[in-house]
Design an enzyme around this catalytic site. Sequence first.
Site, PDB file in Angstrom:
ATOM      1  N   GLU A  92       0.827  -1.212   0.000  1.00  0.00           N
ATOM      2  CA  GLU A  92       0.000   0.000   0.000  1.00  0.00           C
ATOM      3  C   GLU A  92       0.865   1.269   0.000  1.00  0.00           C
ATOM      4  O   GLU A  92       1.809   1.391   0.795  1.00  0.00           O
ATOM      5  CB  GLU A  92      -0.926  -0.035   1.232  1.00  0.00           C
ATOM      6  CG  GLU A  92      -1.732   1.216   1.492  1.00  0.00           C
ATOM      7  CD  GLU A  92      -2.798   1.494   0.442  1.00  0.00           C
ATOM      8  OE1 GLU A  92      -3.392   0.541  -0.085  1.00  0.00           O
ATOM      9  OE2 GLU A  92      -3.043   2.684   0.135  1.00  0.00           O
TER      10      GLU A  92
ATOM     11  N   THR B  27      -6.194   1.242  -5.230  1.00  0.00           N
ATOM     12  CA  THR B  27      -5.602  -0.048  -4.859  1.00  0.00           C
ATOM     13  C   THR B  27      -6.177  -1.192  -5.681  1.00  0.00           C
ATOM     14  O   THR B  27      -5.454  -2.077  -6.147  1.00  0.00           O
ATOM     15  CB  THR B  27      -5.866  -0.314  -3.355  1.00  0.00           C
ATOM     16  OG1 THR B  27      -5.219   0.699  -2.610  1.00  0.00           O
ATOM     17  CG2 THR B  27      -5.341  -1.668  -2.920  1.00  0.00           C
TER      18      THR B  27
ATOM     19  N   ASP C 270       1.405  -0.172  -4.872  1.00  0.00           N
ATOM     20  CA  ASP C 270       0.149  -0.067  -5.637  1.00  0.00           C
ATOM     21  C   ASP C 270      -0.020   1.313  -6.265  1.00  0.00           C
ATOM     22  O   ASP C 270      -0.442   1.442  -7.405  1.00  0.00           O
ATOM     23  CB  ASP C 270      -1.070  -0.454  -4.785  1.00  0.00           C
ATOM     24  CG  ASP C 270      -1.333   0.478  -3.601  1.00  0.00           C
ATOM     25  OD1 ASP C 270      -0.441   1.289  -3.251  1.00  0.00           O
ATOM     26  OD2 ASP C 270      -2.432   0.373  -3.012  1.00  0.00           O
ATOM     27  N   HIS C 271       0.320   2.342  -5.481  1.00  0.00           N
ATOM     28  CA  HIS C 271       0.171   3.721  -5.992  1.00  0.00           C
ATOM     29  C   HIS C 271       0.917   4.682  -5.080  1.00  0.00           C
ATOM     30  O   HIS C 271       1.445   4.272  -4.036  1.00  0.00           O
ATOM     31  CB  HIS C 271      -1.300   4.116  -6.117  1.00  0.00           C
ATOM     32  CG  HIS C 271      -2.103   3.921  -4.853  1.00  0.00           C
ATOM     33  ND1 HIS C 271      -1.900   4.662  -3.729  1.00  0.00           N
ATOM     34  CD2 HIS C 271      -3.082   3.036  -4.544  1.00  0.00           C
ATOM     35  CE1 HIS C 271      -2.747   4.273  -2.783  1.00  0.00           C
ATOM     36  NE2 HIS C 271      -3.466   3.268  -3.249  1.00  0.00           N
TER      37      HIS C 271
ATOM     38  N   HIS D 230      -1.262   3.358   5.047  1.00  0.00           N
ATOM     39  CA  HIS D 230      -2.347   4.034   4.309  1.00  0.00           C
ATOM     40  C   HIS D 230      -2.519   5.470   4.798  1.00  0.00           C
ATOM     41  O   HIS D 230      -2.274   5.760   5.970  1.00  0.00           O
ATOM     42  CB  HIS D 230      -3.661   3.248   4.503  1.00  0.00           C
ATOM     43  CG  HIS D 230      -4.729   3.621   3.524  1.00  0.00           C
ATOM     44  ND1 HIS D 230      -5.527   4.734   3.671  1.00  0.00           N
ATOM     45  CD2 HIS D 230      -5.111   3.040   2.370  1.00  0.00           C
ATOM     46  CE1 HIS D 230      -6.358   4.820   2.643  1.00  0.00           C
ATOM     47  NE2 HIS D 230      -6.124   3.800   1.831  1.00  0.00           N
TER      48      HIS D 230
HETATM   49  C1  GP9 Z   1      -8.952  -0.512   0.733  1.00  0.00           C
HETATM   50  C2  GP9 Z   1      -7.487  -0.504   0.695  1.00  0.00           C
HETATM   51  C3  GP9 Z   1      -6.930   0.810   0.355  1.00  0.00           C
HETATM   52  O1  GP9 Z   1      -9.518  -1.640   0.328  1.00  0.00           O
HETATM   53  O2  GP9 Z   1      -7.039  -1.524  -0.114  1.00  0.00           O
HETATM   54  O3  GP9 Z   1      -7.468   1.289  -0.792  1.00  0.00           O
HETATM   55  P1  GP9 Z   1      -7.110   2.717  -1.394  1.00  0.00           P
HETATM   56  O4  GP9 Z   1      -7.827   3.708  -0.530  1.00  0.00           O
HETATM   57  O5  GP9 Z   1      -5.628   2.912  -1.309  1.00  0.00           O
HETATM   58  O6  GP9 Z   1      -7.592   2.638  -2.778  1.00  0.00           O
END
Ligand code: GP9
Length: 412
Positions: A38, A80, A255-256, A195
């Site tokens: 993440e 994500t 992921d980003h 996150h």
């Molecule tokens: C939510 C988590 C984060 O399911 O995987 O998602 P994001 O907010 O980064 O898209």
Amino acid sequence: IKQLKEYESELEKRQETQQMSPYFGDAKGKNLLMIQAESLNDFVVNLEVNGQEITPYLNAFIKESSYYPNTYLQIGRGNTSDAEFVANNSLYPSKKDGAYRTYEKGVFQSLGQILKSEGYQTSAAHGNVPDFWNRKNAYPAQGYDIFYSKEHPSIDDSNVVGLGIDDKSFFKQLVDIWKKEDKPFYSFVVTLTNHRPFELPKEHQKLNLPAHMNDTPVGHYLQNVYYADQAFGQLLEGLKQEGLYEDTVIVYYGDHYGLIPDNADQLKKDLNIVFNKKEMFNIPLVIHRPTQTEGEVNEVIASQMDIAPTVTSLFGTQQPLYQLGYDLSVKKEGYVGFRHEITPFSFFSEKYDFEMSLDGVFENGICTDTQTGEKVDVKKCRKNYDRVQYEVELSDFLLQYDAIEKLKKGKF
Ligand code: GP9
């Protein structure tokens, strides 16, 4: 369809090139563990602040793996979940909504489906509720037999940090599960602790940052990345202790982006990082083969879409015809295209980067020489633009008409 048939020879070339990889079939029959990290940006790799590495475990892992430092995200509105979809299917995400919402059902040639058809036990793991990003409904068509979410009966969700189960706790539980799981397995894990807004509880903030960085957006991000890296280190240790490390291909990628343009001034001031769009889209990608003892850095321009073909190659399985990525161990075409809703068909490439104009007219877009950073005649971007546009539209067609199976059966 006529146009598509004409393009098939181009896609066949990708399949043939895959067979030229020195690693084709190197990991046949081994497990696959793919970890989508993440909010992990590439600039933290090998970064030191106050004499401390921000990602010591990832840095050490890179020394015995293949590292692709020029990898770029390809997400759309599904953040994500789009990264998951792109990495596993080697297709673009959807234009408007998350890929798992738009393309919940259908026939996919995802890594889960491919490895399942080869007898693998398949599972996905994400430490939040199963309907987040519609995963619960979308995962079956992606080929996952089991979904370890916080609601799965064998998962203890009492240890929460931020948005979900603490990565450290989740990894520990998963290692215990994989130990007992049928082999070979494919497990896809989506981490969660790093996150937004990245504000870890004080007791988990272990980095000794310069005082002026404490309680700032960049400071919080670094503390959180450091914590998530410790979790990754514990995972590797757990895999080694249980004898799984030497039987498993491990893929680790971001992921980003984590930080955003609002943080660019602080990144420049405190870390001397120029956080432009290219830096923001740059994520790390690291792949470890069980036979690998030495690190290798491959600077090819890579994308999340290249992950599935690179992985299937290791398992000696040809990439399906309708996958748009390349096996990175033999990729020559250095470009990465974007599906963005407002500026579609933009791309980064070795020589030129292209940003589509808001009016959607190619001639009004901006073509930049990557060496000099200067704006050049837009015509220089034409070749890659045509390719990216075609492939984005092909991806849309395949997904909107659930066309993969129909094409295979000659039903169009
Ligand atoms: C939510 C988590 C984060 O399911 O995987 O998602 P994001 O907010 O980064 O898209």
